[in-house]
Design a protein around this motif. Structure first.
Motif, PDB file in Angstrom:
ATOM      1  N   GLU A   3       3.767   8.225   1.940  1.00  0.00           N
ATOM      2  CA  GLU A   3       4.866   7.785   3.021  1.00  0.00           C
ATOM      3  C   GLU A   3       4.420   7.315   4.402  1.00  0.00           C
ATOM      4  N   ARG A   4       3.179   6.645   4.140  1.00  0.00           N
ATOM      5  CA  ARG A   4       2.842   5.696   5.236  1.00  0.00           C
ATOM      6  C   ARG A   4       2.446   4.584   4.795  1.00  0.00           C
ATOM      7  N   HIS A   5       2.503   3.351   5.517  1.00  0.00           N
ATOM      8  CA  HIS A   5       2.049   2.139   5.036  1.00  0.00           C
ATOM      9  C   HIS A   5       0.752   2.089   4.948  1.00  0.00           C
ATOM     10  N   ARG A   6       0.016   1.412   3.938  1.00  0.00           N
ATOM     11  CA  ARG A   6      -1.221   1.267   3.628  1.00  0.00           C
ATOM     12  C   ARG A   6      -1.975  -0.041   4.000  1.00  0.00           C
ATOM     13  N   CYS A   7      -1.091  -0.986   4.408  1.00  0.00           N
ATOM     14  CA  CYS A   7      -1.749  -2.101   4.956  1.00  0.00           C
ATOM     15  C   CYS A   7      -0.754  -2.698   5.869  1.00  0.00           C
ATOM     16  N   ASP A   8      -1.305  -4.084   6.463  1.00  0.00           N
ATOM     17  CA  ASP A   8      -0.345  -4.569   7.437  1.00  0.00           C
ATOM     18  C   ASP A   8       0.333  -5.641   6.673  1.00  0.00           C
ATOM     19  N   ALA A   9       1.334  -5.878   7.072  1.00  0.00           N
ATOM     20  CA  ALA A   9       2.369  -7.064   6.673  1.00  0.00           C
ATOM     21  C   ALA A   9       2.653  -8.073   7.841  1.00  0.00           C
ATOM     22  N   GLU A  10       2.268  -9.407   7.452  1.00  0.00           N
ATOM     23  CA  GLU A  10       2.588 -10.303   8.746  1.00  0.00           C
ATOM     24  C   GLU A  10       3.305 -11.731   8.027  1.00  0.00           C
ATOM     25  N   ALA A  11       3.904 -12.161   8.752  1.00  0.00           N
ATOM     26  CA  ALA A  11       4.799 -13.305   8.382  1.00  0.00           C
ATOM     27  C   ALA A  11       3.686 -14.690   8.670  1.00  0.00           C
ATOM     28  N   LEU A  12       3.783 -15.541   7.288  1.00  0.00           N
ATOM     29  CA  LEU A  12       2.924 -16.778   7.447  1.00  0.00           C
ATOM     30  C   LEU A  12       3.527 -17.846   8.071  1.00  0.00           C
ATOM     31  N   SER A  13       4.962 -17.937   8.056  1.00  0.00           N
ATOM     32  CA  SER A  13       5.869 -18.700   8.841  1.00  0.00           C
ATOM     33  C   SER A  13       6.967 -18.010   9.158  1.00  0.00           C
ATOM     34  N   VAL A  14       7.956 -18.684   9.599  1.00  0.00           N
ATOM     35  CA  VAL A  14       9.179 -17.884  10.165  1.00  0.00           C
ATOM     36  C   VAL A  14       9.850 -17.544   9.058  1.00  0.00           C
ATOM     37  N   SER A  15      10.226 -16.338   8.666  1.00  0.00           N
ATOM     38  CA  SER A  15      10.539 -15.427   7.434  1.00  0.00           C
ATOM     39  C   SER A  15      11.809 -14.829   7.762  1.00  0.00           C
ATOM     40  N   GLU A  16      12.719 -14.560   6.846  1.00  0.00           N
ATOM     41  CA  GLU A  16      13.721 -13.639   6.810  1.00  0.00           C
ATOM     42  C   GLU A  16      13.564 -12.757   5.859  1.00  0.00           C
ATOM     43  N   VAL A  17      13.432 -11.461   6.149  1.00  0.00           N
ATOM     44  CA  VAL A  17      13.820 -10.332   5.157  1.00  0.00           C
ATOM     45  C   VAL A  17      14.924  -9.497   5.357  1.00  0.00           C
ATOM     46  N   CYS A  18      15.457  -8.901   4.259  1.00  0.00           N
ATOM     47  CA  CYS A  18      16.388  -7.852   3.996  1.00  0.00           C
ATOM     48  C   CYS A  18      15.835  -6.481   4.258  1.00  0.00           C
ATOM     49  N   GLU A  19      16.409  -5.606   5.033  1.00  0.00           N
ATOM     50  CA  GLU A  19      15.521  -4.056   5.263  1.00  0.00           C
ATOM     51  C   GLU A  19      16.479  -3.448   4.209  1.00  0.00           C
ATOM     52  N   ILE A  20      15.747  -2.559   3.526  1.00  0.00           N
ATOM     53  CA  ILE A  20      16.309  -1.541   2.326  1.00  0.00           C
ATOM     54  C   ILE A  20      15.969  -0.197   2.845  1.00  0.00           C
ATOM     55  N   PRO A  21      16.664   0.671   3.454  1.00  0.00           N
ATOM     56  CA  PRO A  21      16.312   2.025   3.838  1.00  0.00           C
ATOM     57  C   PRO A  21      15.761   2.664   2.658  1.00  0.00           C
ATOM     58  N   TRP A  22      14.477   3.133   2.537  1.00  0.00           N
ATOM     59  CA  TRP A  22      13.786   3.749   1.355  1.00  0.00           C
ATOM     60  C   TRP A  22      14.388   4.925   0.998  1.00  0.00           C
ATOM     61  N   GLY A  23      14.727   5.795   1.868  1.00  0.00           N
ATOM     62  CA  GLY A  23      15.435   7.122   1.433  1.00  0.00           C
ATOM     63  C   GLY A  23      16.667   6.795   0.425  1.00  0.00           C
ATOM     64  N   ARG A  24      17.634   6.073   1.281  1.00  0.00           N
ATOM     65  CA  ARG A  24      18.744   5.653   0.460  1.00  0.00           C
ATOM     66  C   ARG A  24      18.454   4.904  -0.895  1.00  0.00           C
ATOM     67  N   LEU A  25      17.689   4.023  -0.820  1.00  0.00           N
ATOM     68  CA  LEU A  25      17.440   3.391  -2.116  1.00  0.00           C
ATOM     69  C   LEU A  25      16.957   4.208  -3.111  1.00  0.00           C
ATOM     70  N   GLU A  26      16.094   5.254  -2.803  1.00  0.00           N
ATOM     71  CA  GLU A  26      15.807   6.120  -3.997  1.00  0.00           C
ATOM     72  C   GLU A  26      16.850   6.995  -4.339  1.00  0.00           C
ATOM     73  N   GLU A  27      17.659   7.472  -3.333  1.00  0.00           N
ATOM     74  CA  GLU A  27      18.942   8.116  -3.851  1.00  0.00           C
ATOM     75  C   GLU A  27      19.781   7.288  -4.844  1.00  0.00           C
ATOM     76  N   LEU A  28      19.990   6.016  -4.186  1.00  0.00           N
ATOM     77  CA  LEU A  28      20.999   5.301  -5.161  1.00  0.00           C
ATOM     78  C   LEU A  28      20.163   5.071  -6.577  1.00  0.00           C
ATOM     79  N   ALA A  29      18.931   4.833  -6.597  1.00  0.00           N
ATOM     80  CA  ALA A  29      18.351   4.477  -7.850  1.00  0.00           C
ATOM     81  C   ALA A  29      18.577   5.566  -8.826  1.00  0.00           C
ATOM     82  N   ARG A  30      18.968   6.682  -8.363  1.00  0.00           N
ATOM     83  CA  ARG A  30      19.114   7.865  -9.226  1.00  0.00           C
ATOM     84  C   ARG A  30      20.684   7.726  -9.882  1.00  0.00           C
TER      85      ARG A  30
END
Lengths: 248, 248
Positions: free
Chosen positions: B111-138
């Motif tokens: 439950e903690r990030h194990r690496c850094d994530a950095e944008a190489l150029s201007v980037s767009e990301v969609c945020e997906i709440p992990w708890g709710r995703l896991e629930e929905l996946a069920r």
DNA sequence: CGTACTATTGAGCGACCTCAATTGGCGTGG
DNA sequence: CCACGCCAATTGAGGTCGCTCAATAGTACG
């Protein structure tokens, strides 16, 4: 030579006791393996799905690259290695697996195994039919979570290996590898300082991206430096602290 | 110089069109990303969970090692890198991510990030709440499967990188890397032969386990050998066949 | 147009590999 | 039980690939 090295099989107790029953409930590995966090009916449902136990001889292959994914495997005793081949015979070992760890998850994407899995010594594995596990994971919250957690853990282990091979010097790699074995043995309730290497020097080299001779030479050098004592497949770590210090 | 290299931004069309709407349903990446195989209500449920879109500037960090896992991120446009650090500053880049790929799954275990994530150029990301995703996946079979598939895929990619770094020579690594970029660009509907390198030579080196000078030298050598033409961040592969041949 | 960063190119060196000989461990059969 | 053979591990010598250090050239951006 350290006296501990004269009792090579002392560490096998936990594992061999695990043979008595098949039920996950009674397995000494339940808190390391897939059943972690499951209780009651959920645990029973998982147990009923685990098909049969299979024993592998040393050198026997559990699956090969390209084979369709039918089962995941939980290691019950022994040790395994997974490896990937490069057309001309060059090999990279992608992991060593100890009891409580899961094999086969690399094949979910594509439904075919992406590596070979081979027993390093006599080993027992529990077979878990993949289709049914996936289905069951939908019904049991904890199981889905556990499965995702195991896969995420595998990603973490591989990144760590990547860091080792990509950015560490040969001696750091070997020490980091021994350190990792130490931690994993400890988690199994075995000694953290007296390590049994189930694999050959060649395998270690193919894991660490080194020549087998380099591994051997480094073992000798570490011995001279008083970090450890080696005797064949048995390594005694003199000072975990000193090792940790050298790893920064 | 190849004429293609004179139109550096030509490849961005597909990605920039994706900006028009937020709905997964209408996203040009839906068949590469999490929604693959989802329809109707299931797709709607996923869409409603995807919180907001976030834009990152070049060099901006999406998350850092050690931060608690809150979101997974789907890349919508741009390019990212994930990296791991070694106490003394040595760095290993564990992956470059392109649109349609998921970030953050390495953090599920622990439950903690194990690496850094950095944008190489201007980037767009969609945020997906992990708890709710896991629930929905069920509740949504296809989503659980997709999630497991994505994670398994990540394991496969990392093993491949492991094989590259552990067992390939420097020139093979660079070629294999370019080959991989070529394939991934093609999957996005872009050119397979005209590659935009979003990252620096340093980054490439830190990814491939090489010094940046080695990467640069090899680019020059490949150019002399007629395999490709380089101009800064743009590489034109003269013959995919010749490259594949050299990779065995 | 200057400043700062990134990439290229060169020279020299060192870590690790390759090839080869030797030693050690272990099972098998005489 | 020992001798033999086989394979794994150790050790040595020499070579090479890729690194480090350093200078130059190119590119982006204010």
């Amino acid at each position: 030579m350290s006296k501990v090295l004269t009792t090579p099989e002392a560490g096998a107790t936990v594992v061999s006791m695990a043979n008595v029953k098949t039920a996950c409930k009674d397995c000494s590995l339940r808190d390391l393996c897939l059943p972690l966090g499951l209780h009651g009916d959920d645990l029973t449902a998982l147990e009923q799905m685990v098909r049969r136990r299979r024993t592998l001889r040393k050198g026997e292959q559990l699956y090969r690259m390209g084979e369709p994914l039918k089962m995941l495997y939980a290691i019950r005793s022994g040790a395994m290695k997974t490896s990937e081949l490069l057309g001309d015979g060059r090999i990279q070992i992608t992991g060593f697996q100890l009891p409580g760890e899961i094999l086969g998850i690399e094949a979910i994407d594509g439904e075919r195994h992406r590596c070979d899995a081979e027993a390093l010594s006599v080993s027992e594995v529990c077979e878990i039919p993949w289709g049914r596990l996936e289905e069951l994971a939908r019904r049991i919250t904890g199981l889905q979570h556990q499965l995702l957690r195991l896969m995420s853990g595998e990603i973490g282990r591989e990144s760590k290996l990547l860091l080792m091979i990509g950015k560490m010097s040969a001696d750091e790699r070997v020490l980091a590898c021994l350190h990792s074995f130490s931690e994993r043995q400890a988690r199994l309730g075995l000694s953290a300082t007296d390590i049994k290497l189930h694999m050959s020097r060649q395998d270690l080299g193919d894991y660490l991206g080194l020549a087998l001779e380099t591994v051997s030479r480094l073992f000798s050098r570490f011995q001279e430096e008083g970090l450890l004592t080696v005797r064949g497949k048995y390594v005694h770590l003199t000072s975990l602290e000193a090792i940790q210090r050298r790893l920064g």
